[in-house]
Design a protein around this motif. Structure first.
Motif, mmCIF file in Angstrom:
data_model
loop_
_atom_site.group_PDB
_atom_site.id
_atom_site.type_symbol
_atom_site.label_atom_id
_atom_site.label_comp_id
_atom_site.label_asym_id
_atom_site.label_seq_id
_atom_site.Cartn_x
_atom_site.Cartn_y
_atom_site.Cartn_z
ATOM 1 N N GLY A 162 -2.775 -3.994 0.909
ATOM 2 C CA GLY A 162 -1.703 -3.025 0.710
ATOM 3 C C GLY A 162 -0.763 -3.396 -0.413
ATOM 4 O O GLY A 162 0.065 -2.620 -0.823
ATOM 5 N N ARG A 163 -0.863 -4.589 -0.933
ATOM 6 C CA ARG A 163 0.036 -5.051 -1.989
ATOM 7 C C ARG A 163 -0.744 -5.266 -3.265
ATOM 8 O O ARG A 163 -1.741 -5.959 -3.275
ATOM 9 N N SER A 164 -0.273 -4.696 -4.332
ATOM 10 C CA SER A 164 -1.012 -4.866 -5.571
ATOM 11 C C SER A 164 -0.060 -5.025 -6.740
ATOM 12 O O SER A 164 -0.438 -4.802 -7.870
ATOM 13 N N GLY A 165 1.197 -5.363 -6.476
ATOM 14 C CA GLY A 165 2.146 -5.452 -7.566
ATOM 15 C C GLY A 165 2.384 -4.100 -8.171
ATOM 16 O O GLY A 165 1.799 -3.743 -9.184
ATOM 17 N N SER A 166 3.198 -3.305 -7.493
ATOM 18 C CA SER A 166 3.456 -1.980 -8.055
ATOM 19 C C SER A 166 4.942 -1.673 -7.965
ATOM 20 O O SER A 166 5.628 -2.122 -7.057
ATOM 21 N N SER B 22 -8.221 -3.851 -1.208
ATOM 22 C CA SER B 22 -6.839 -3.522 -1.565
ATOM 23 C C SER B 22 -6.180 -2.679 -0.483
ATOM 24 O O SER B 22 -4.980 -2.704 -0.307
ATOM 25 N N MET B 23 -7.004 -1.943 0.276
ATOM 26 C CA MET B 23 -6.416 -1.144 1.340
ATOM 27 C C MET B 23 -5.973 -2.012 2.500
ATOM 28 O O MET B 23 -5.129 -1.632 3.293
ATOM 29 N N LYS C 86 5.007 3.503 0.847
ATOM 30 C CA LYS C 86 3.809 3.020 0.155
ATOM 31 C C LYS C 86 3.963 1.564 -0.255
ATOM 32 O O LYS C 86 3.144 1.014 -0.983
ATOM 33 N N ARG D 22 -16.745 2.785 2.234
ATOM 34 C CA ARG D 22 -15.778 2.455 1.181
ATOM 35 C C ARG D 22 -16.187 1.161 0.516
ATOM 36 O O ARG D 22 -16.389 0.163 1.192
ATOM 37 N N PRO D 23 -16.286 1.185 -0.792
ATOM 38 C CA PRO D 23 -16.705 -0.043 -1.488
ATOM 39 C C PRO D 23 -15.721 -1.178 -1.207
ATOM 40 O O PRO D 23 -14.558 -0.952 -0.896
ATOM 41 N N GLU E 24 -14.115 -3.391 -2.953
ATOM 42 C CA GLU E 24 -12.892 -3.555 -3.717
ATOM 43 C C GLU E 24 -11.786 -2.690 -3.139
ATOM 44 O O GLU E 24 -10.675 -3.141 -2.913
ATOM 45 N N LEU E 25 -12.138 -1.429 -2.899
ATOM 46 C CA LEU E 25 -11.163 -0.520 -2.306
ATOM 47 C C LEU E 25 -10.747 -1.029 -0.944
ATOM 48 O O LEU E 25 -9.573 -1.084 -0.618
#
Lengths: 362, 362
Positions: free
Chosen positions: B65-69, B61-62, B122, B54-55, B57-58
């Protein structure tokens, strides 16, 4: 933006104690059943909030983080094509107890990358994407390289060998254009919302969306077959919902050598065209024949009703979801590329060219 | 359905080693740039897959778990009302760098609960919901009690004091119905896709969706004002897209005491009605006047064009997103309830009653 760090599990009893009420009362308020006074209710809710109470069920799913979900990234959720495809996906997913979460790319590759990043961060179990571009797919290659299954909806990528469901775009455009050429039309425009910088001069390799490319190739095939020269002059990109696109449509429809027939790449483009044709004082089909991709709801209620290429949109969503769910269950046969057939529903929006001439000289 | 447990971070070098190529070559393939032979490409992708690469960047973020969504649960993504509201939400969210993920309840409260559970699992930072019912809201109370901000779109819940943006449904229905009563209509039907078991007999408290209830109250207000008795007899629930609903519409339109005017609760209902009216050999407005909520795209292109209640749908989405994002940023003022005004766009679908009589006796 961050939530406070997770407190040790807060129970209904904790909330009841803080609110100075019985556990049964707290449970009634938190469970949303039974009757309690407004004051008590307010006290319980305040206590729950102060303690960051989370009911067990939520707490459980937040711990496991996995609930059988797939992420779907569509090009434009406002286009009824995509919302219908999403229903096909959702219906299949529901039968397997899998949840669908959606994100919209707005046909922008950066937004698509971002949406995929978010869905991956949310640990979806699989992804369905309608790629906005076929030129920039590193982010999709990443997914294909990961353990997260990926399937493509509506748009194939030659360089990415994953499960893919499309329709016979090239053949559909060929057949639709043939209806126009056989009615005697020689000035036929093809209008798409897709953007291409500069004019189209046989540069189909510069078209980055497979559906757009395939449809244009089908359109050109039919024009060539009918002996129409330089048909590519009449391909209009950027015919979306914007003001500039509207102005361009007006320009085209008011020019002396305006087309006598138009093939629209989707129902959003076609509706804009329908309105613009009327605004220009032209009549369908006498002054302008019109065929569009997608049997959108409005196409059958206009006067005249519009001839359409009926894509099996629901089946498209259904099939791609079935392929993806098969992967989730561990199927590892080679990727499939399914191409679904389209049909043409002939209505009243195409005139024979003699009619056009009669009208023009009347 | 589970992914294998996360392997210790696999790098491009690991993939290169396994594929027996240089790191630069592996990076080209995995990054999707530059040129490599098909064989090499296949080998690298196979190695990446085998190692579950898995690159970064992924991977990053994994982990966080938080990305402003924010999560948005709408009633029916195929209804253009909701897809337009979602665009309003998305446009505001994008400006704040916040991602939007969507789920569809299909107006089913169980599906809504499930969607919320998934979105919470999620770890979205906030939720926007159009509650399918106002009778069963324990799952929404749970969210309101948690640290995750919740805002309601289009439908208010009297018992849930959170940020809410609606339109002036009751007043809109009153004004639209008045157009019909002032044109002399006394047999006016109100048609909604909402389901109510049994007939409506003044039992508005049994209506579980605030918009449906408010609109019906406005409709009844106007009828009462015009001295129309037992107007509630002509309220038709369950007028959705189904076959049974179609059959019921046919029955109504072919009955001897059929209404002379109909107010439709949304554009999906209105389109079904428009088609059915035509199938029954009736004409709008001579035989049947029609007004609908929502200025859907098709309403202006039919013959005749339809008079509509124009709801500020985009603004509705925009406002609710602004309220929610303010909470995400830590604002803790008391919940706001914003009611946006609607306007009526009068087109050609309402006839004076004398016309109806002339037509009937002609």
């Amino acid at each position: 933006m961050k939530r406070p760090p997770k407190a040790p599990s807060i129970t209904v009893s904790d909330v009841a104690r803080q609110a100075k009420v019985s556990k049964a009362t707290a449970a009634r308020v938190l469970g949303g059943y039974g009757r309690v006074s407004k004051t008590v209710r307010a006290a319980v809710l305040e206590a729950a909030k102060a303690l960051d109470y989370r009911p067990n069920e939520l707490a459980r799913s937040m711990t496991t983080g996995r609930s059988g979900s797939i992420g779907v990234v569509v090009g434009d959720i406002e286009n009824p094509f995509f919302s219908l495809a999403v229903r096909g996906i959702s219906d299949v997913a529901r039968l397997s107890g899998i949840n669908v979460i959606l994100a919209n790319s707005g046909e922008q590759v950066e937004a698509e990358k971002n949406a995929i990043r978010v869905l991956m961060a949310k640990q979806v179990d699989g992804l369905i994407v309608t790629p906005a571009q076929s030129g920039e797919i590193a982010h999709l290659v990443e997914i294909a390289c990961s353990a997260c299954p990926l399937a493509l909806l509506d748009r194939a990528l030659p360089d990415l060998d994953v499960d893919t469901v499309t329709v016979d775009d090239r053949d559909a455009a060929l057949r639709a254009t043939r209806i126009l050429t056989r009615a005697g039309h020689t000035r036929i425009a093809y209008m798409t919302a897709a953007v291409l910088s500069g004019d189209f001069r046989g540069g189909e390799s510069r078209i980055n969306t497979s559906t757009v490319r395939e449809r244009i190739l089908g359109f050109l095939d039919a024009c060539q077959e009918a002996g129409i020269e330089r048909a590519e002059r009449n391909i209009r990109f950027g015919s979306g919902r914007s003001e500039t696109s509207r102005a361009a449509m007006h320009g085209l429809l008011q020019s002396p050598d305006r087309p006598t027939a138009i093939l629209a790449s989707d129902s959003v483009v076609a509706l804009e065209l329908f309105k613009t044709i009327r605004e220009c004082g032209l009549h369908i089909p006498q002054d302008m024949s019109l065929i569009t991709f997608h049997d959108a709801d409005w196409t059958s209620v206009t006067t005249p009703p519009i001839t359409v290429i009926d894509q099996p949109v629901y089946a498209l969503g259904k099939s791609v979801a079935e392929l993806l769910i098969r992967r989730l269950k561990g199927d590892d046969r080679p990727p499939e590329r399914i191409i679904l057939p389209t049909t043409i529903i002939e209505r009243m929006s195409v005139a024979q060219v003699p009619d056009v001439i009669t009208q023009a000289t009347a």
